[in-house]
Design an enzyme around this catalytic site. Structure first.
Site, PDB file in Angstrom:
ATOM      1  N   HIS A  70       0.832  -1.213   0.000  1.00 29.22           N
ATOM      2  CA  HIS A  70       0.000   0.000   0.000  1.00 29.22           C
ATOM      3  C   HIS A  70       0.862   1.258   0.000  1.00 29.22           C
ATOM      4  O   HIS A  70       1.966   1.277   0.523  1.00 29.22           O
ATOM      5  CB  HIS A  70      -1.032  -0.010   1.132  1.00 29.22           C
ATOM      6  CG  HIS A  70      -0.507   0.154   2.528  1.00 29.22           C
ATOM      7  ND1 HIS A  70      -0.233   1.380   3.078  1.00 29.22           N
ATOM      8  CD2 HIS A  70      -0.239  -0.760   3.502  1.00 29.22           C
ATOM      9  CE1 HIS A  70       0.183   1.222   4.336  1.00 29.22           C
ATOM     10  NE2 HIS A  70       0.196  -0.060   4.617  1.00 29.22           N
ATOM     11  N   ASP A 182       6.328   1.977   6.277  1.00 30.70           N
ATOM     12  CA  ASP A 182       4.986   1.390   6.294  1.00 30.70           C
ATOM     13  C   ASP A 182       4.094   2.253   5.409  1.00 30.70           C
ATOM     14  O   ASP A 182       3.602   3.270   5.866  1.00 30.70           O
ATOM     15  CB  ASP A 182       4.464   1.358   7.729  1.00 30.70           C
ATOM     16  CG  ASP A 182       3.007   0.964   7.836  1.00 30.70           C
ATOM     17  OD1 ASP A 182       2.464   0.430   6.863  1.00 30.70           O
ATOM     18  OD2 ASP A 182       2.408   1.214   8.898  1.00 30.70           O
ATOM     19  N   GLU A 216      -4.932   2.340   2.811  1.00 25.33           N
ATOM     20  CA  GLU A 216      -4.901   1.192   3.723  1.00 25.33           C
ATOM     21  C   GLU A 216      -4.995   1.657   5.168  1.00 25.33           C
ATOM     22  O   GLU A 216      -5.631   1.012   6.001  1.00 25.33           O
ATOM     23  CB  GLU A 216      -3.609   0.382   3.512  1.00 25.33           C
ATOM     24  CG  GLU A 216      -3.532  -0.919   4.330  1.00 25.33           C
ATOM     25  CD  GLU A 216      -2.967  -0.750   5.733  1.00 25.33           C
ATOM     26  OE1 GLU A 216      -3.089  -1.689   6.535  1.00 25.33           O
ATOM     27  OE2 GLU A 216      -2.406   0.324   6.059  1.00 25.33           O
ATOM     28  N   GLU A 217      -4.350   2.791   5.460  1.00 26.51           N
ATOM     29  CA  GLU A 217      -4.215   3.240   6.853  1.00 26.51           C
ATOM     30  C   GLU A 217      -5.544   3.621   7.496  1.00 26.51           C
ATOM     31  O   GLU A 217      -5.629   3.793   8.700  1.00 26.51           O
ATOM     32  CB  GLU A 217      -3.236   4.422   6.940  1.00 26.51           C
ATOM     33  CG  GLU A 217      -1.779   4.075   6.598  1.00 26.51           C
ATOM     34  CD  GLU A 217      -1.099   3.171   7.612  1.00 26.51           C
ATOM     35  OE1 GLU A 217      -1.726   2.844   8.647  1.00 26.51           O
ATOM     36  OE2 GLU A 217       0.059   2.774   7.374  1.00 26.51           O
ATOM     37  N   ASP A 239       3.182  -6.342   3.733  1.00 25.91           N
ATOM     38  CA  ASP A 239       3.062  -5.169   4.599  1.00 25.91           C
ATOM     39  C   ASP A 239       4.161  -5.298   5.651  1.00 25.91           C
ATOM     40  O   ASP A 239       4.975  -6.218   5.598  1.00 25.91           O
ATOM     41  CB  ASP A 239       1.661  -5.118   5.244  1.00 25.91           C
ATOM     42  CG  ASP A 239       1.240  -3.699   5.629  1.00 25.91           C
ATOM     43  OD1 ASP A 239       2.124  -2.864   5.930  1.00 25.91           O
ATOM     44  OD2 ASP A 239       0.025  -3.414   5.645  1.00 25.91           O
ATOM     45  N   HIS A 326       4.790   3.627  12.759  1.00 25.43           N
ATOM     46  CA  HIS A 326       4.036   4.884  12.852  1.00 25.43           C
ATOM     47  C   HIS A 326       4.812   5.971  13.596  1.00 25.43           C
ATOM     48  O   HIS A 326       4.220   6.888  14.165  1.00 25.43           O
ATOM     49  CB  HIS A 326       2.637   4.676  13.445  1.00 25.43           C
ATOM     50  CG  HIS A 326       1.717   3.979  12.494  1.00 25.43           C
ATOM     51  ND1 HIS A 326       0.347   4.040  12.592  1.00 25.43           N
ATOM     52  CD2 HIS A 326       1.960   3.204  11.399  1.00 25.43           C
ATOM     53  CE1 HIS A 326      -0.199   3.337  11.605  1.00 25.43           C
ATOM     54  NE2 HIS A 326       0.767   2.818  10.875  1.00 25.43           N
TER      55      HIS A 326
END
Length: 361
Positions: A70, A182, A216-217, A239, A326
């Site tokens: 993603h 990510d 996606e998030e 991922d 994150h």
């Protein structure tokens, strides 16, 4: 394949791709960089209304295999502008309020990027016995404006998206560090699979859909849309997952995963077991190191969106171990990046045209 599959061109692309901001809902500039890199290795591209990009090899084949990552990164939105010119924010994806204070930010406006900082009261002014932790409702951005009017003159308004500018670097020769690993690293790894297929002159007996999904998030939204569009027979998703060897993580709860120890193969209801067996057997045969992870109800990745689309699609998840998810210093091991690429590449060479992965055959 040679010991290292990442070449100078790959790494130049990776750095450019990681450094480019692609917040959820605003992924298209990054998608253009990605598509531009893939052009020599594929036959055509598909894009959709919300910005998902798909590079296709053998577009006329009936049997369709997806490999997916993603494209989006977590960010913030301007939510409220105070009379004295400070900005309060709301999340766009799983942004971490605890890491915000004293971070520099980029606010995306029609006039270009406006710089700001997440302010925080000085240590001297805080009551040590009643210290307040950073929370979504008390963190704020200062763009150097004296009042609301000045903020608006700069082109900043409610709804402007905010990203961190932190760029790519390499620690101790083999750790890649950046925000948005990510999951732009996923997009990078699937692009490298396409490059290897082309360079090694491999002909696939099926259509390969190299898919870089958006959103996606905020709940796997891009994958849901593109799964309906492609209607694949098989999906291999990549991922990131947590390295659990750093402090303050409970391995009994989170499972043991370590960067440098290989791709992580997921066990979960959404993972089709015969497809996963093909992946683990390929890893063993090709001597690609791997780790395993048990995921309870859902994988929390685009795997879930593909698996449960179109009356069920044989799907599997190959994850890249990552530290500090994150945050702006997400970290992965170069060896793991290479081994995820190898594992997806070698697995594709084992998938047969028309393979059902049926438990009943």
């Amino acid at each position: 394949m040679a010991a290292s599959i990442l070449n100078k061109k790959s790494l130049t692309f990776l750095e450019k791709y990681l450094n480019n901001p692609s917040p959820t809902g605003y992924e298209w500039d990054g998608q253009k960089i990605w598509m531009d890199y893939l052009k020599p290795y594929v036959d055509e591209f598909i894009t959709d209304t919300y910005g998902t990009a798909v590079a296709v090899i053998n577009p006329d084949a009936k049997f369709k295999v997806v490999i997916e990552g993603h494209a989006d990164e977590i960010s913030w939105y301007v939510n409220y502008i105070s009379d004295n010119g400070l900005l309060y924010v709301v999340r766009n994806g799983g942004s971490d309020h605890q890491i915000a204070p004293s971070k520099i930010v980029d606010i995306h406006t029609k006039k270009g990027i406006i710089k700001g900082v997440f302010g925080w009261p000085a240590i001297h002014t805080r009551n040590k016995s009643k210290e307040e932790a950073p929370k979504p409702d008390n963190i704020f951005i200062d763009i150097g404006a004296k009042d609301k009017d000045e903020v608006e003159k700069l082109g900043v308004h409610v709804g402007c998206v905010i990203t961190y500018p932190d760029g790519f670097h390499i620690l101790n020769k083999d750790k890649f560090v950046c925000r948005a690993i990510d999951n732009r690293m996923g997009g990078f790894m699937i692009a490298e699979v396409a490059r290897l297929l082309k360079e090694n002159k491999k002909k696939l007996p099926f259509g390969l859909y190299i898919t870089n999904s958006v959103q996606e998030e905020i709940g796997l939204r891009g994958a849901q849309m593109i799964a309906e569009r492609i209607q694949p027979n098989v999906a291999i998703v990549t991922d990131v997952t947590h390295d659990t060897t750093t402090p303050m993580i409970d391995v009994k709860k989170q499972g043991k995963v370590e960067i440098g120890e290989g791709p992580v193969i997921a066990y979960a209801p959404a993972v089709q077991q015969k497809l996963r067996d093909l992946i683990t057997e390929t890893a063993e045969k090709k001597k690609i190191p791997f780790q395993r992870a048990a995921l309870s109800r859902a994988t929390g990745t685009d795997t879930d969106a593909f698996a449960y689309s179109n009356a069920g699609v044989a799907s599997a998840l190959i994850s890249l171990p990552l530290r500090y998810m994150h945050t702006t210093v997400e970290m992965v091991h170069r060896d793991d990046v290479e081994n995820v690429i190898k594992l997806i590449y070698e697995t594709l060479l084992k998938i047969k045209d028309g393979e059902t992965f049926s438990y009943f055959d």
